[in-house]
Motif scaffolding. Structure first.
Motif, mmCIF file in Angstrom:
data_model
loop_
_atom_site.group_PDB
_atom_site.id
_atom_site.type_symbol
_atom_site.label_atom_id
_atom_site.label_comp_id
_atom_site.label_asym_id
_atom_site.label_seq_id
_atom_site.Cartn_x
_atom_site.Cartn_y
_atom_site.Cartn_z
ATOM 1 N N ARG A 2 0.851 -1.183 0.000
ATOM 2 C CA ARG A 2 0.000 0.000 0.000
ATOM 3 C C ARG A 2 0.889 1.236 0.000
ATOM 4 N NH1 ARG A 2 -5.202 1.254 0.576
ATOM 5 N NH2 ARG A 2 -5.746 3.046 1.840
ATOM 6 N N LEU A 3 0.608 2.145 -0.936
ATOM 7 C CA LEU A 3 1.393 3.371 -1.033
ATOM 8 C C LEU A 3 0.937 4.359 0.025
ATOM 9 C CD1 LEU A 3 1.490 3.810 -4.891
ATOM 10 C CD2 LEU A 3 3.214 2.813 -3.422
ATOM 11 N N GLN A 4 1.888 5.027 0.643
ATOM 12 C CA GLN A 4 1.584 5.956 1.720
ATOM 13 C C GLN A 4 1.100 7.309 1.223
ATOM 14 O OE1 GLN A 4 1.536 4.923 4.836
ATOM 15 N NE2 GLN A 4 2.161 2.922 4.106
ATOM 16 N N SER A 5 1.567 7.725 0.053
ATOM 17 C CA SER A 5 1.167 9.039 -0.441
ATOM 18 C C SER A 5 1.277 9.078 -1.955
ATOM 19 C CB SER A 5 2.062 10.127 0.166
ATOM 20 O OG SER A 5 3.372 9.975 -0.297
ATOM 21 N N SER A 6 0.750 10.138 -2.530
ATOM 22 C CA SER A 6 0.838 10.280 -3.981
ATOM 23 C C SER A 6 2.268 10.572 -4.417
ATOM 24 C CB SER A 6 -0.096 11.390 -4.465
ATOM 25 O OG SER A 6 0.308 12.637 -3.933
ATOM 26 N N SER A 7 3.086 11.199 -3.564
ATOM 27 C CA SER A 7 4.473 11.460 -3.938
ATOM 28 C C SER A 7 5.254 10.153 -4.056
ATOM 29 C CB SER A 7 5.142 12.397 -2.937
ATOM 30 O OG SER A 7 5.237 11.791 -1.674
ATOM 31 N N GLN A 8 4.913 9.184 -3.224
ATOM 32 C CA GLN A 8 5.559 7.879 -3.323
ATOM 33 C C GLN A 8 5.153 7.190 -4.628
ATOM 34 O OE1 GLN A 8 4.636 5.246 -0.109
ATOM 35 N NE2 GLN A 8 6.424 3.950 -0.460
ATOM 36 N N ALA A 9 3.907 7.317 -5.011
ATOM 37 C CA ALA A 9 3.440 6.748 -6.277
ATOM 38 C C ALA A 9 4.120 7.435 -7.452
ATOM 39 C CB ALA A 9 1.930 6.882 -6.385
ATOM 40 N N ASN A 10 4.250 8.763 -7.383
ATOM 41 C CA ASN A 10 4.938 9.486 -8.456
ATOM 42 C C ASN A 10 6.395 9.062 -8.570
ATOM 43 O OD1 ASN A 10 2.676 10.937 -9.160
ATOM 44 N ND2 ASN A 10 3.214 12.706 -7.904
ATOM 45 N N ARG A 11 7.045 8.838 -7.454
ATOM 46 C CA ARG A 11 8.442 8.411 -7.464
ATOM 47 C C ARG A 11 8.583 7.036 -8.111
ATOM 48 N NH1 ARG A 11 13.161 9.803 -3.994
ATOM 49 N NH2 ARG A 11 14.548 8.031 -4.126
ATOM 50 N N ILE A 12 7.671 6.143 -7.805
ATOM 51 C CA ILE A 12 7.710 4.799 -8.393
ATOM 52 C C ILE A 12 7.456 4.866 -9.893
ATOM 53 C CG2 ILE A 12 6.498 2.576 -8.461
ATOM 54 C CD1 ILE A 12 6.161 2.870 -5.403
ATOM 55 N N ILE A 13 6.481 5.651 -10.310
ATOM 56 C CA ILE A 13 6.178 5.792 -11.735
ATOM 57 C C ILE A 13 7.368 6.398 -12.463
ATOM 58 C CG2 ILE A 13 4.746 7.054 -13.393
ATOM 59 C CD1 ILE A 13 2.422 6.663 -11.364
ATOM 60 N N THR A 14 7.994 7.420 -11.875
ATOM 61 C CA THR A 14 9.166 8.046 -12.481
ATOM 62 C C THR A 14 10.297 7.034 -12.628
ATOM 63 O OG1 THR A 14 8.582 10.185 -11.537
ATOM 64 C CG2 THR A 14 10.853 9.908 -12.214
ATOM 65 N N ALA A 15 10.521 6.237 -11.605
ATOM 66 C CA ALA A 15 11.583 5.237 -11.648
ATOM 67 C C ALA A 15 11.317 4.179 -12.713
ATOM 68 C CB ALA A 15 11.742 4.586 -10.278
ATOM 69 N N VAL A 16 10.078 3.732 -12.816
ATOM 70 C CA VAL A 16 9.744 2.691 -13.791
ATOM 71 C C VAL A 16 9.867 3.221 -15.219
ATOM 72 C CG1 VAL A 16 7.851 1.252 -14.671
ATOM 73 C CG2 VAL A 16 8.305 1.355 -12.218
ATOM 74 N N VAL A 17 9.305 4.397 -15.475
ATOM 75 C CA VAL A 17 9.344 4.962 -16.833
ATOM 76 C C VAL A 17 10.784 5.304 -17.223
ATOM 77 C CG1 VAL A 17 8.631 6.920 -18.252
ATOM 78 C CG2 VAL A 17 6.983 5.799 -16.776
ATOM 79 N N GLY A 18 11.521 5.958 -16.340
ATOM 80 C CA GLY A 18 12.901 6.327 -16.639
ATOM 81 C C GLY A 18 13.787 5.116 -16.848
ATOM 82 N N SER A 19 13.634 4.100 -15.991
ATOM 83 C CA SER A 19 14.437 2.880 -16.123
ATOM 84 C C SER A 19 14.113 2.138 -17.412
ATOM 85 C CB SER A 19 14.201 1.953 -14.931
ATOM 86 O OG SER A 19 14.602 2.583 -13.752
ATOM 87 N N THR A 20 12.846 2.110 -17.762
ATOM 88 C CA THR A 20 12.450 1.450 -19.005
ATOM 89 C C THR A 20 13.077 2.141 -20.203
ATOM 90 O OG1 THR A 20 10.358 0.754 -18.008
ATOM 91 C CG2 THR A 20 10.485 0.752 -20.424
ATOM 92 N N LEU A 21 13.012 3.467 -20.228
ATOM 93 C CA LEU A 21 13.634 4.199 -21.330
ATOM 94 C C LEU A 21 15.141 3.981 -21.364
ATOM 95 C CD1 LEU A 21 11.741 7.607 -21.392
ATOM 96 C CD2 LEU A 21 11.735 5.834 -23.139
ATOM 97 N N LEU A 22 15.765 3.949 -20.209
ATOM 98 C CA LEU A 22 17.205 3.737 -20.142
ATOM 99 C C LEU A 22 17.578 2.357 -20.683
ATOM 100 C CD1 LEU A 22 19.753 5.191 -19.171
ATOM 101 C CD2 LEU A 22 19.431 4.095 -16.968
ATOM 102 N N ILE A 23 16.849 1.332 -20.300
ATOM 103 C CA ILE A 23 17.118 -0.036 -20.769
ATOM 104 C C ILE A 23 16.868 -0.152 -22.267
ATOM 105 C CG2 ILE A 23 16.310 -2.430 -20.612
ATOM 106 C CD1 ILE A 23 15.880 -1.853 -17.581
ATOM 107 N N VAL A 24 15.773 0.423 -22.744
ATOM 108 C CA VAL A 24 15.472 0.385 -24.179
ATOM 109 C C VAL A 24 16.551 1.137 -24.963
ATOM 110 C CG1 VAL A 24 13.832 1.201 -25.922
ATOM 111 C CG2 VAL A 24 12.994 0.034 -23.889
ATOM 112 N N GLY A 25 17.015 2.257 -24.428
ATOM 113 C CA GLY A 25 18.067 3.023 -25.096
ATOM 114 C C GLY A 25 19.362 2.248 -25.191
ATOM 115 N N VAL A 26 19.729 1.552 -24.131
ATOM 116 C CA VAL A 26 20.942 0.732 -24.163
ATOM 117 C C VAL A 26 20.785 -0.389 -25.190
ATOM 118 C CG1 VAL A 26 22.347 -0.871 -22.804
ATOM 119 C CG2 VAL A 26 21.660 1.311 -21.827
ATOM 120 N N ALA A 27 19.610 -0.987 -25.265
ATOM 121 C CA ALA A 27 19.361 -2.025 -26.272
ATOM 122 C C ALA A 27 19.458 -1.459 -27.685
ATOM 123 C CB ALA A 27 17.993 -2.662 -26.045
ATOM 124 N N MET A 28 19.016 -0.207 -27.846
ATOM 125 C CA MET A 28 19.056 0.419 -29.170
ATOM 126 C C MET A 28 20.477 0.759 -29.620
ATOM 127 S SD MET A 28 15.910 3.023 -29.452
ATOM 128 C CE MET A 28 14.226 2.517 -29.382
#
Length: 85
Positions: A2-28
């Motif tokens: 359970r997420l404690q706040s919306s800032s924690q949810a935003n941090r998780i979303i930022t980490a997932v989206v940024g990491s995904t782009l980083l991994i895809v970029g390295v693959a590219m």
């Protein structure tokens, strides 16, 4: 989980989206596609939350500027001389 706040949810979303782009970029880098551009965008997103990404992005920008100055040194000299005036 359970997420404690919306800032924690935003941090998780930022980490997932940024990491995904980083991994895809390295693959590219090996596959067809604009690898460095995608890596740059991924680091830009991650730098909003993580210091290591901010520092890596700064180093990447400095290396790009240095490479740009080596390719066209006359631009660097012209921009320096225009600042003096």
């Amino acid at each position: 989980m359970r997420l404690q706040s919306s800032s924690q949810a935003n941090r998780i979303i930022t980490a997932v989206v940024g990491s995904t782009l980083l991994i895809v970029g390295v693959a590219m880098l090996a596959l067809p596609g604009p690898g460095w551009i995608v890596i740059f965008f991924g680091l830009t997103i991650l730098s909003a939350e993580f210091l290591w990404a901010r520092l890596l992005l700064r180093r990447l920008k400095q290396a790009g500027q240095k490479a740009s100055d080596m390719v066209s040194p006359s631009r660097a000299v012209n921009s320096e001389s225009s600042k003096v005036r």
